[in-house]
Scaffold this active site. Structure first.
Site, PDB file in Angstrom:
ATOM      1  N   ASP A  37      18.272  14.375  46.198  1.00  0.00           N
ATOM      2  CA  ASP A  37      18.871  13.641  45.076  1.00  0.00           C
ATOM      3  C   ASP A  37      19.137  14.560  43.876  1.00  0.00           C
ATOM      4  O   ASP A  37      19.107  14.141  42.727  1.00  0.00           O
ATOM      5  CB  ASP A  37      17.983  12.456  44.669  1.00  0.00           C
ATOM      6  CG  ASP A  37      16.585  12.894  44.298  1.00  0.00           C
ATOM      7  OD1 ASP A  37      16.258  14.090  44.532  1.00  0.00           O
ATOM      8  OD2 ASP A  37      15.815  12.072  43.779  1.00  0.00           O
ATOM      9  N   HIS A 230      35.010  40.623  45.389  1.00  0.00           N
ATOM     10  CA  HIS A 230      34.336  39.385  44.966  1.00  0.00           C
ATOM     11  C   HIS A 230      32.818  39.565  44.941  1.00  0.00           C
ATOM     12  O   HIS A 230      32.077  38.671  45.336  1.00  0.00           O
ATOM     13  CB  HIS A 230      34.731  38.219  45.888  1.00  0.00           C
ATOM     14  CG  HIS A 230      36.139  37.752  45.655  1.00  0.00           C
ATOM     15  ND1 HIS A 230      36.819  36.959  46.536  1.00  0.00           N
ATOM     16  CD2 HIS A 230      36.993  37.964  44.633  1.00  0.00           C
ATOM     17  CE1 HIS A 230      38.036  36.713  46.074  1.00  0.00           C
ATOM     18  NE2 HIS A 230      38.169  37.318  44.916  1.00  0.00           N
ATOM     19  N   ASP A 247      33.755  41.182  35.336  1.00  0.00           N
ATOM     20  CA  ASP A 247      34.811  40.164  35.374  1.00  0.00           C
ATOM     21  C   ASP A 247      34.114  38.852  35.057  1.00  0.00           C
ATOM     22  O   ASP A 247      33.458  38.258  35.912  1.00  0.00           O
ATOM     23  CB  ASP A 247      35.461  40.143  36.764  1.00  0.00           C
ATOM     24  CG  ASP A 247      36.685  39.224  36.818  1.00  0.00           C
ATOM     25  OD1 ASP A 247      36.876  38.430  35.878  1.00  0.00           O
ATOM     26  OD2 ASP A 247      37.429  39.300  37.805  1.00  0.00           O
ATOM     27  N   ASP A 258      39.721  34.488  31.596  1.00  0.00           N
ATOM     28  CA  ASP A 258      39.489  35.323  32.786  1.00  0.00           C
ATOM     29  C   ASP A 258      39.687  36.788  32.393  1.00  0.00           C
ATOM     30  O   ASP A 258      40.808  37.279  32.352  1.00  0.00           O
ATOM     31  CB  ASP A 258      40.494  34.903  33.887  1.00  0.00           C
ATOM     32  CG  ASP A 258      40.258  35.668  35.185  1.00  0.00           C
ATOM     33  OD1 ASP A 258      39.261  36.411  35.289  1.00  0.00           O
ATOM     34  OD2 ASP A 258      41.084  35.512  36.104  1.00  0.00           O
ATOM     35  N   HIS A 337      45.022  43.873  45.640  1.00  0.00           N
ATOM     36  CA  HIS A 337      45.223  42.482  45.180  1.00  0.00           C
ATOM     37  C   HIS A 337      46.471  42.330  44.319  1.00  0.00           C
ATOM     38  O   HIS A 337      47.187  43.290  44.054  1.00  0.00           O
ATOM     39  CB  HIS A 337      43.983  41.969  44.448  1.00  0.00           C
ATOM     40  CG  HIS A 337      43.566  42.792  43.266  1.00  0.00           C
ATOM     41  ND1 HIS A 337      44.251  42.764  42.071  1.00  0.00           N
ATOM     42  CD2 HIS A 337      42.540  43.659  43.090  1.00  0.00           C
ATOM     43  CE1 HIS A 337      43.653  43.569  41.213  1.00  0.00           C
ATOM     44  NE2 HIS A 337      42.609  44.143  41.811  1.00  0.00           N
ATOM     45  N   HIS A 341      47.746  35.966  37.949  1.00  0.00           N
ATOM     46  CA  HIS A 341      47.869  34.581  38.430  1.00  0.00           C
ATOM     47  C   HIS A 341      47.945  33.642  37.238  1.00  0.00           C
ATOM     48  O   HIS A 341      47.483  33.975  36.140  1.00  0.00           O
ATOM     49  CB  HIS A 341      46.673  34.232  39.326  1.00  0.00           C
ATOM     50  CG  HIS A 341      45.337  34.541  38.692  1.00  0.00           C
ATOM     51  ND1 HIS A 341      44.713  33.695  37.810  1.00  0.00           N
ATOM     52  CD2 HIS A 341      44.519  35.635  38.774  1.00  0.00           C
ATOM     53  CE1 HIS A 341      43.573  34.238  37.408  1.00  0.00           C
ATOM     54  NE2 HIS A 341      43.437  35.424  37.964  1.00  0.00           N
ATOM     55  N   HIS A 348      42.224  29.992  38.483  1.00  0.00           N
ATOM     56  CA  HIS A 348      43.435  30.235  39.279  1.00  0.00           C
ATOM     57  C   HIS A 348      44.177  28.909  39.268  1.00  0.00           C
ATOM     58  O   HIS A 348      43.942  28.059  40.122  1.00  0.00           O
ATOM     59  CB  HIS A 348      43.093  30.634  40.714  1.00  0.00           C
ATOM     60  CG  HIS A 348      42.469  31.991  40.819  1.00  0.00           C
ATOM     61  ND1 HIS A 348      42.096  32.552  42.011  1.00  0.00           N
ATOM     62  CD2 HIS A 348      42.156  32.917  39.879  1.00  0.00           C
ATOM     63  CE1 HIS A 348      41.585  33.753  41.807  1.00  0.00           C
ATOM     64  NE2 HIS A 348      41.598  33.991  40.506  1.00  0.00           N
ATOM     65  N   GLU A 372      46.103  42.044  35.725  1.00  0.00           N
ATOM     66  CA  GLU A 372      44.853  42.689  36.122  1.00  0.00           C
ATOM     67  C   GLU A 372      45.011  43.771  37.193  1.00  0.00           C
ATOM     68  O   GLU A 372      44.572  43.606  38.324  1.00  0.00           O
ATOM     69  CB  GLU A 372      43.864  41.629  36.607  1.00  0.00           C
ATOM     70  CG  GLU A 372      44.434  40.606  37.599  1.00  0.00           C
ATOM     71  CD  GLU A 372      43.404  39.548  37.991  1.00  0.00           C
ATOM     72  OE1 GLU A 372      42.315  39.934  38.417  1.00  0.00           O
ATOM     73  OE2 GLU A 372      43.696  38.356  37.863  1.00  0.00           O
ATOM     74  N   TYR A 376      40.214  50.952  43.317  1.00  0.00           N
ATOM     75  CA  TYR A 376      38.895  50.818  43.928  1.00  0.00           C
ATOM     76  C   TYR A 376      38.727  51.923  44.968  1.00  0.00           C
ATOM     77  O   TYR A 376      39.460  51.961  45.960  1.00  0.00           O
ATOM     78  CB  TYR A 376      38.761  49.433  44.593  1.00  0.00           C
ATOM     79  CG  TYR A 376      39.200  48.321  43.655  1.00  0.00           C
ATOM     80  CD1 TYR A 376      38.303  47.746  42.752  1.00  0.00           C
ATOM     81  CD2 TYR A 376      40.523  47.878  43.643  1.00  0.00           C
ATOM     82  CE1 TYR A 376      38.718  46.757  41.865  1.00  0.00           C
ATOM     83  CE2 TYR A 376      40.942  46.894  42.757  1.00  0.00           C
ATOM     84  CZ  TYR A 376      40.042  46.337  41.877  1.00  0.00           C
ATOM     85  OH  TYR A 376      40.456  45.363  40.994  1.00  0.00           O
ATOM     86  N   ARG A 394      38.944  47.678  37.008  1.00  0.00           N
ATOM     87  CA  ARG A 394      39.965  46.654  36.818  1.00  0.00           C
ATOM     88  C   ARG A 394      39.997  46.352  35.323  1.00  0.00           C
ATOM     89  O   ARG A 394      38.958  46.387  34.655  1.00  0.00           O
ATOM     90  CB  ARG A 394      39.645  45.388  37.619  1.00  0.00           C
ATOM     91  CG  ARG A 394      40.696  44.292  37.449  1.00  0.00           C
ATOM     92  CD  ARG A 394      40.634  43.162  38.500  1.00  0.00           C
ATOM     93  NE  ARG A 394      39.400  42.412  38.515  1.00  0.00           N
ATOM     94  CZ  ARG A 394      38.445  42.517  39.422  1.00  0.00           C
ATOM     95  NH1 ARG A 394      38.564  43.383  40.412  1.00  0.00           N
ATOM     96  NH2 ARG A 394      37.343  41.782  39.346  1.00  0.00           N
ATOM     97  N   GLU A 396      41.675  43.404  32.825  1.00  0.00           N
ATOM     98  CA  GLU A 396      42.337  42.097  32.929  1.00  0.00           C
ATOM     99  C   GLU A 396      42.443  41.417  31.573  1.00  0.00           C
ATOM    100  O   GLU A 396      41.451  41.279  30.864  1.00  0.00           O
ATOM    101  CB  GLU A 396      41.532  41.212  33.894  1.00  0.00           C
ATOM    102  CG  GLU A 396      42.076  39.803  34.036  1.00  0.00           C
ATOM    103  CD  GLU A 396      41.354  38.985  35.101  1.00  0.00           C
ATOM    104  OE1 GLU A 396      40.142  39.243  35.324  1.00  0.00           O
ATOM    105  OE2 GLU A 396      41.990  38.097  35.684  1.00  0.00           O
TER     106      GLU A 396
HETATM  107  N1  GLY Z   1      38.031  36.275  37.988  1.00  0.00           N
HETATM  108  C1  GLY Z   1      38.885  36.015  39.082  1.00  0.00           C
HETATM  109  C2  GLY Z   1      40.135  36.743  38.970  1.00  0.00           C
HETATM  110  O1  GLY Z   1      40.229  37.696  38.224  1.00  0.00           O
HETATM  111  O2  GLY Z   1      41.117  36.386  39.561  1.00  0.00           O
HETATM  112 MN    MN Z   2      42.057  36.932  37.324  1.00  0.00          MN
HETATM  113 MN    MN Z   3      38.976  37.938  36.591  1.00  0.00          MN
END
Ligand code: GLY
Ligand code: MN
Ligand code: MN
Length: 425
Positions: A37, A230, A247, A258, A337, A341, A348, A372, A376, A394, A396
Site C-alpha cells: 500500500d 543514461h 545532467d 534540462d 545521440h 529535443h 522530452h 546538447e 564520449y 556534454r 546542454e
Molecule cells: N536529461 C535527458 C536529456 O538530456 O535528454
Molecule cells: Mn536533453
Molecule cells: Mn539532459
C-alpha cells in the site's frame, strides 16, 4: 502560473480540432503502487493536465461534439472524509464546478454510464492509444463499435509545440533553480566524495527552492561513467583530474528544465580536457546560433555532426577525410545521440518533429528545445590519443525560438571554462 482562462482556451482549441459526431476522452494518470500500500509520488498525466489544469487522480475530461452542440465535461473524485483523512483533500464536484470553466462536472462513479450516453450515435472516438486505464475497458463494448478511432494524445502533442508566455515563465522558474543547483555543484568540494553526495546537494537545492521534483533522474557521472549515456548509478568516488558530467534539471509547477554541465573535480580543467571541452562548446554555440523561425532541426543535427566530426579529426580522434568519415558515420561512435529535443511539460516533450505528411516541422516562435552536443571516449579506446580516453562531455542548454531568432533561457548558467573555473575556486 497558468490561469483557468488559458486552460479554457486550450480546450476550445482542442474542440475545434475534433470532427462532428465525436467524443474525446482524456484520463488522469493512475496512482502507481510501489509495493503493497505504498505509492510513488503522484504526478498528473501531461496531456490531461495541459487541457484541464487539474492535479487530482481518478479524473477525466470529456469532449462531446455534434453538428448542433458541444459539451466539455470534467469527472472528479467525490468527497470522502475517510479517504481524505488518509490521502489528502479532494476538491469535489461542487467546488470543481465553480473553479473550472467546463459545461458540467460529474463524479467519477458516473463515468461509464455518462460515456455510454455521450457515445450514442457517434462515429469517432478520440483517446490516448497508449492508455491502459481500466476505465477505457469499461466503455469498450460501445467504443469498439465506433467507425474511427483517433489518437487524441497526438493532437494535443501538436498543440503543445508552441509555448505560451506563461509556460515559458514556468520553464524560466525551473531554470532559475537549476542554475543555483549547477553553480552549487561547481563550488562543491568534490574530491574523495561520491557522485551521489553531489547528486544530493543538487536535489537538495531543487527541493529547498520549491521545485516539484527533478524533471528526470539526475546523472552525476565522473570520469569514464560519463560515457554511459543514461548513467544513473551515481555511486563512484571522484578522482582528481576527472571531469564530472552533470545532467540534472528540476521540474517547477509541472514544467521541466534540462541542463548538462561538465566540470572538473579539482576545479581546473587539464589541457587535454580544455581541448575537448572547447571543441564541444564551439559546436554548441554555433548550433544555438542557427536557431530562428523556419530553421529545421534536421539542419542543426547535420551541422552538429559535421562540426563534431571535423573537431574530432583536428584533435586526432578520427583519422581521414571528413566527407568520407561523415558518410561512414564514423563520428557516431563518439557522438551517438541527437542534437536536442522539444521540452515543456515533459523533459522530452511528446510533440512531433514531422507533420502527418512527413514534412519536417520548422521552428516557430514559442517552441522550446534543448541543444546538447557531446563527445564520449571510452577509457579503453586505443584508437584515440591516450590523453582523451575516459572523458565524456556534454553541454546542454534550453532554447526558446523567438520572432526573429532565439533566446538561450539557460544563458546564465556558467558554461565557459573561465566561468566554471572562477566559480569552482
Ligand atoms: N536529461 C535527458 C536529456 O538530456 O535528454
Ligand atoms: Mn536533453
Ligand atoms: Mn539532459
Amino acid at each position: 502560473m497558468i490561469l483557468e482562462a488559458q486552460y479554457q482556451q486550450r480546450r476550445e482549441n482542442f474542440l475545434a480540432r475534433m470532427s462532428h459526431n465525436s467524443v474525446a476522452v482524456f484520463l488522469s494518470a493512475s496512482n502507481k503502487t510501489r509495493s503493497n500500500d505504498t505509492h510513488y509520488p503522484y504526478r498528473q498525466e501531461s496531456n490531461f493536465y495541459y487541457l484541464s489544469g487539474f492535479k487530482e487522480d481518478n479524473a477525466a475530461l470529456v469532449f462531446v461534439k455534434t453538428k448542433e452542440s458541444t459539451q466539455i465535461v470534467l469527472f472528479v473524485q467525490k468527497k470522502d472524509e475517510t479517504l481524505e483523512l488518509w490521502n489528502g483533500k479532494r476538491l469535489g464536484e461542487k467546488e470543481a464546478q465553480k473553479l473550472f470553466r467546463v459545461d458540467k462536472v460529474y463524479v467519477g462513479e458516473d463515468f461509464t454510464e455518462k460515456l455510454k450516453e455521450f457515445l450514442k450515435d457517434k462515429n469517432k472516438f478520440y483517446y490516448d492509444f497508449a492508455c491502459e486505464d481500466a476505465r477505457l475497458q469499461g466503455i469498450k463494448s460501445v467504443t469498439q463499435k465506433l467507425k474511427t478511432h483517433v489518437n487524441a494524445s497526438a493532437l494535443v502533442a501538436e498543440m503543445r509545440l508552441i509555448k505560451s508566455d506563461s509556460e515559458v515563465e514556468l520553464i524560466k522558474q525551473a531554470l532559475k533553480i537549476t542554475k543555483i543547483a549547477h553553480h552549487k555543484a561547481m563550488k562543491f568540494e568534490k574530491q574523495g566524495k561520491h557522485e551521489y553526495e553531489l547528486q544530493a546537494e543538487i536535489e537538495y537545492i531543487f527541493k529547498k527552492n520549491g521545485a516539484s521534483s527533478d524533471a528526470y533522474t539526475s546523472i552525476v557521472a565522473c570520469g569514464n561513467s560519463a560515457n554511459t549515456l543514461h548513467y544513473i548509478e551515481n555511486d563512484k568516488v571522484f578522482e582528481e583530474n576527472e571531469l564530472v558530467l552533470i545532467d540534472a534539471g528540476c521540474e517547477f509547477d509541472y514544467y521541466a528544465s534540462d541542463i548538462t554541465r561538465t566540470i572538473p573535480v579539482s576545479g581546473k580543467f587539464t589541457e587535454a580536457q580544455k581541448e575537448l571541452y572547447n571543441m564541444v562548446l564551439d559546436v554548441q554555440l554555433h548550433i544555438i546560433d542557427m536557431i530562428k523561425p523556419h530553421a529545421m532541426k534536421s539542419a542543426l543535427q547535420e551541422k552538429a555532426e559535421e562540426l563534431l566530426c571535423r573537431g574530432m579529426i583536428k584533435l586526432g580522434i578520427l583519422k581521414g577525410n571528413s566527407k568520407e568519415l561523415l558518410k561512414e558515420k564514423a563520428h557516431k561512435k563518439y557522438y551517438p545521440h541527437g542534437i536536442g529535443h522539444w521540452m515543456g511539460l515533459d523533459v522530452h516533450d511528446s510533440s512531433p518533429y514531422r507533420y502527418d505528411d512527413n514534412k519536417e516541422i520548422p521552428f516557430l516562435k514559442g517552441m522550446v528545445l534543448t541543444i546538447e552536443p557531446g563527445i564520449y571516449i571510452d577509457k579503453d579506446d586505443k584508437n584515440v590519443p591516450a590523453k582523451y580516453r575516459g572523458i565524456g562531455i556534454r553541454i546542454e542548454d534550453n532554447i526558446l525560438v523567438t520572432s526573429n531568432g532565439h533566446k538561450n533561457l539557460s544563458k546564465k548558467i556558467a558554461k565557459s571554462i573561465e566561468e566554471i573555473e572562477a566559480l569552482s575556486r
